[in-house]
Design a protein around this motif. Structure first.
Motif, PDB file in Angstrom:
ATOM      1  N   ARG A   1      -3.975  -1.430  -3.247  1.00  0.00           N
ATOM      2  CA  ARG A   1      -4.263  -0.655  -2.042  1.00  0.00           C
ATOM      3  C   ARG A   1      -4.430  -1.550  -0.825  1.00  0.00           C
ATOM      4  O   ARG A   1      -4.510  -1.069   0.284  1.00  0.00           O
ATOM      5  CB  ARG A   1      -5.521   0.162  -2.242  1.00  0.00           C
ATOM      6  CG  ARG A   1      -5.378   1.181  -3.350  1.00  0.00           C
ATOM      7  CD  ARG A   1      -6.532   2.105  -3.403  1.00  0.00           C
ATOM      8  NE  ARG A   1      -6.765   2.768  -2.146  1.00  0.00           N
ATOM      9  CZ  ARG A   1      -6.090   3.807  -1.680  1.00  0.00           C
ATOM     10  NH1 ARG A   1      -5.091   4.277  -2.354  1.00  0.00           N
ATOM     11  NH2 ARG A   1      -6.395   4.367  -0.544  1.00  0.00           N
TER      12      ARG A   1
ATOM     13  N   ILE B   1      -8.442  18.145  -2.031  1.00  0.00           N
ATOM     14  CA  ILE B   1      -8.432  17.252  -3.194  1.00  0.00           C
ATOM     15  C   ILE B   1      -7.748  17.996  -4.323  1.00  0.00           C
ATOM     16  O   ILE B   1      -8.062  19.152  -4.594  1.00  0.00           O
ATOM     17  CB  ILE B   1      -9.865  16.902  -3.641  1.00  0.00           C
ATOM     18  CG1 ILE B   1     -10.610  16.123  -2.566  1.00  0.00           C
ATOM     19  CG2 ILE B   1      -9.859  16.146  -4.957  1.00  0.00           C
ATOM     20  CD1 ILE B   1     -10.261  14.675  -2.489  1.00  0.00           C
TER      21      ILE B   1
ATOM     22  N   ASN C   1      -6.001  16.910  -8.315  1.00  0.00           N
ATOM     23  CA  ASN C   1      -5.564  15.944  -9.327  1.00  0.00           C
ATOM     24  C   ASN C   1      -5.808  14.488  -8.919  1.00  0.00           C
ATOM     25  O   ASN C   1      -4.943  13.637  -9.058  1.00  0.00           O
ATOM     26  CB  ASN C   1      -4.082  16.146  -9.644  1.00  0.00           C
ATOM     27  CG  ASN C   1      -3.799  17.511 -10.219  1.00  0.00           C
ATOM     28  OD1 ASN C   1      -4.610  18.049 -10.963  1.00  0.00           O
ATOM     29  ND2 ASN C   1      -2.667  18.078  -9.874  1.00  0.00           N
ATOM     30  N   GLY C   2      -7.001  14.217  -8.393  1.00  0.00           N
ATOM     31  CA  GLY C   2      -7.368  12.845  -8.040  1.00  0.00           C
ATOM     32  C   GLY C   2      -6.701  12.312  -6.782  1.00  0.00           C
ATOM     33  O   GLY C   2      -6.691  11.110  -6.548  1.00  0.00           O
ATOM     34  N   ARG C   3      -6.139  13.200  -5.947  1.00  0.00           N
ATOM     35  CA  ARG C   3      -5.501  12.783  -4.695  1.00  0.00           C
ATOM     36  C   ARG C   3      -6.160  13.513  -3.521  1.00  0.00           C
ATOM     37  O   ARG C   3      -6.348  14.720  -3.561  1.00  0.00           O
ATOM     38  CB  ARG C   3      -4.006  13.065  -4.710  1.00  0.00           C
ATOM     39  CG  ARG C   3      -3.292  12.187  -5.730  1.00  0.00           C
ATOM     40  CD  ARG C   3      -1.785  12.256  -5.655  1.00  0.00           C
ATOM     41  NE  ARG C   3      -1.185  11.958  -4.382  1.00  0.00           N
ATOM     42  CZ  ARG C   3      -0.982  10.728  -3.891  1.00  0.00           C
ATOM     43  NH1 ARG C   3      -1.357   9.672  -4.574  1.00  0.00           N
ATOM     44  NH2 ARG C   3      -0.401  10.554  -2.724  1.00  0.00           N
TER      45      ARG C   3
ATOM     46  N   THR D   1      -5.717  14.683   0.257  1.00  0.00           N
ATOM     47  CA  THR D   1      -4.635  14.965   1.196  1.00  0.00           C
ATOM     48  C   THR D   1      -5.218  15.429   2.520  1.00  0.00           C
ATOM     49  O   THR D   1      -6.103  16.293   2.552  1.00  0.00           O
ATOM     50  CB  THR D   1      -3.681  16.052   0.646  1.00  0.00           C
ATOM     51  OG1 THR D   1      -3.126  15.587  -0.582  1.00  0.00           O
ATOM     52  CG2 THR D   1      -2.561  16.347   1.618  1.00  0.00           C
TER      53      THR D   1
ATOM     54  N   SER E   1      -1.456  11.494   1.862  1.00  0.00           N
ATOM     55  CA  SER E   1      -2.191  11.613   0.606  1.00  0.00           C
ATOM     56  C   SER E   1      -2.499  10.226   0.080  1.00  0.00           C
ATOM     57  O   SER E   1      -1.663   9.326   0.187  1.00  0.00           O
ATOM     58  CB  SER E   1      -1.366  12.367  -0.442  1.00  0.00           C
ATOM     59  OG  SER E   1      -1.222  13.713  -0.094  1.00  0.00           O
ATOM     60  N   VAL E   2      -3.693  10.069  -0.482  1.00  0.00           N
ATOM     61  CA  VAL E   2      -4.081   8.809  -1.110  1.00  0.00           C
ATOM     62  C   VAL E   2      -4.688   9.120  -2.469  1.00  0.00           C
ATOM     63  O   VAL E   2      -5.334  10.154  -2.652  1.00  0.00           O
ATOM     64  CB  VAL E   2      -5.091   7.994  -0.262  1.00  0.00           C
ATOM     65  CG1 VAL E   2      -4.465   7.499   1.025  1.00  0.00           C
ATOM     66  CG2 VAL E   2      -6.342   8.786   0.030  1.00  0.00           C
ATOM     67  N   THR E   3      -4.459   8.236  -3.421  1.00  0.00           N
ATOM     68  CA  THR E   3      -5.060   8.373  -4.742  1.00  0.00           C
ATOM     69  C   THR E   3      -6.498   7.889  -4.669  1.00  0.00           C
ATOM     70  O   THR E   3      -6.766   6.811  -4.132  1.00  0.00           O
ATOM     71  CB  THR E   3      -4.263   7.556  -5.774  1.00  0.00           C
ATOM     72  OG1 THR E   3      -2.917   8.031  -5.779  1.00  0.00           O
ATOM     73  CG2 THR E   3      -4.861   7.685  -7.160  1.00  0.00           C
ATOM     74  N   LEU E   4      -7.409   8.680  -5.183  1.00  0.00           N
ATOM     75  CA  LEU E   4      -8.811   8.274  -5.192  1.00  0.00           C
ATOM     76  C   LEU E   4      -9.005   7.105  -6.147  1.00  0.00           C
ATOM     77  O   LEU E   4      -8.371   7.058  -7.205  1.00  0.00           O
ATOM     78  CB  LEU E   4      -9.697   9.449  -5.616  1.00  0.00           C
ATOM     79  CG  LEU E   4      -9.696  10.656  -4.676  1.00  0.00           C
ATOM     80  CD1 LEU E   4     -10.519  11.789  -5.277  1.00  0.00           C
ATOM     81  CD2 LEU E   4     -10.219  10.279  -3.307  1.00  0.00           C
TER      82      LEU E   4
ATOM     83  N   GLU F   1     -15.074  14.332  -7.212  1.00  0.00           N
ATOM     84  CA  GLU F   1     -14.496  15.353  -6.346  1.00  0.00           C
ATOM     85  C   GLU F   1     -15.546  16.339  -5.828  1.00  0.00           C
ATOM     86  O   GLU F   1     -15.223  17.267  -5.110  1.00  0.00           O
ATOM     87  CB  GLU F   1     -13.366  16.087  -7.074  1.00  0.00           C
ATOM     88  CG  GLU F   1     -12.197  15.168  -7.384  1.00  0.00           C
ATOM     89  CD  GLU F   1     -10.996  15.881  -7.975  1.00  0.00           C
ATOM     90  OE1 GLU F   1     -11.021  17.130  -8.061  1.00  0.00           O
ATOM     91  OE2 GLU F   1     -10.043  15.198  -8.344  1.00  0.00           O
TER      92      GLU F   1
END
Length: 140
Positions: A8, A66, A68-70, A72, A97-100, A106
């Motif tokens: 990242r 949020i 599925n772990g993303r 947006t 969008s970013v992946t957590l 959440e």
């Protein structure tokens, strides 16, 4: 040094800047969608994402979700048709969008908008160990 995963921390030029180097007269606005400029960090047990989105009404024009772990962020800036001069402002839909990161939860997420900057704060739980050591058994 940030505790975010190494992948990242790669710094890339903004896609709009790259596009303008290739073809200054044909901006990505012709495609109707733009990327938001983001920064992210881990601060005081929270994963914090900040997005530059000046000149919008945050109550009407921003959506944070949020799934599925993303995380947006979507926003829309509409163009006022009253001026006939040159404009380099970007209008239209913006999204990112970013992946957590591991350990992000959440629940309890907060979003605030101040002076053109959206801040989204995601609580961090315990990070689960990503590597599990397996003992090797010797048999005879």
């Amino acid at each position: 040094m940030s505790s975010l995963p190494t992948h990242r921390q790669v710094l890339l030029p903004d896609i709009n800047d790259l596009w303008n180097l290739i073809s200054p007269s044909a901006s990505p606005a012709a495609f109707g969608s733009h990327l938001l400029r983001l920064e992210d960090t881990v601060e005081d047990g929270h994963y914090v994402v900040r997005a530059e989105i000046p000149g919008i009404d945050p109550e009407k024009d921003i959506e944070v979700s949020i799934q599925n772990g993303r995380l947006t962020i979507q926003a829309e800036r509409t163009e006022k048709k009253e001026h006939k001069g040159r404009s380099e402002f970007s209008y239209g839909s913006f999204h990112r969008s970013v992946t957590l990161p591991p350990g992000a939860t959440e629940e309890g997420i907060e979003a605030t908008y101040t002076n053109g900057v959206l801040s989204v704060s995601v609580p961090m739980g315990e990070t689960k160990e990503l590597v599990k050591k397996i003992d090797v058994q010797v048999t005879k």
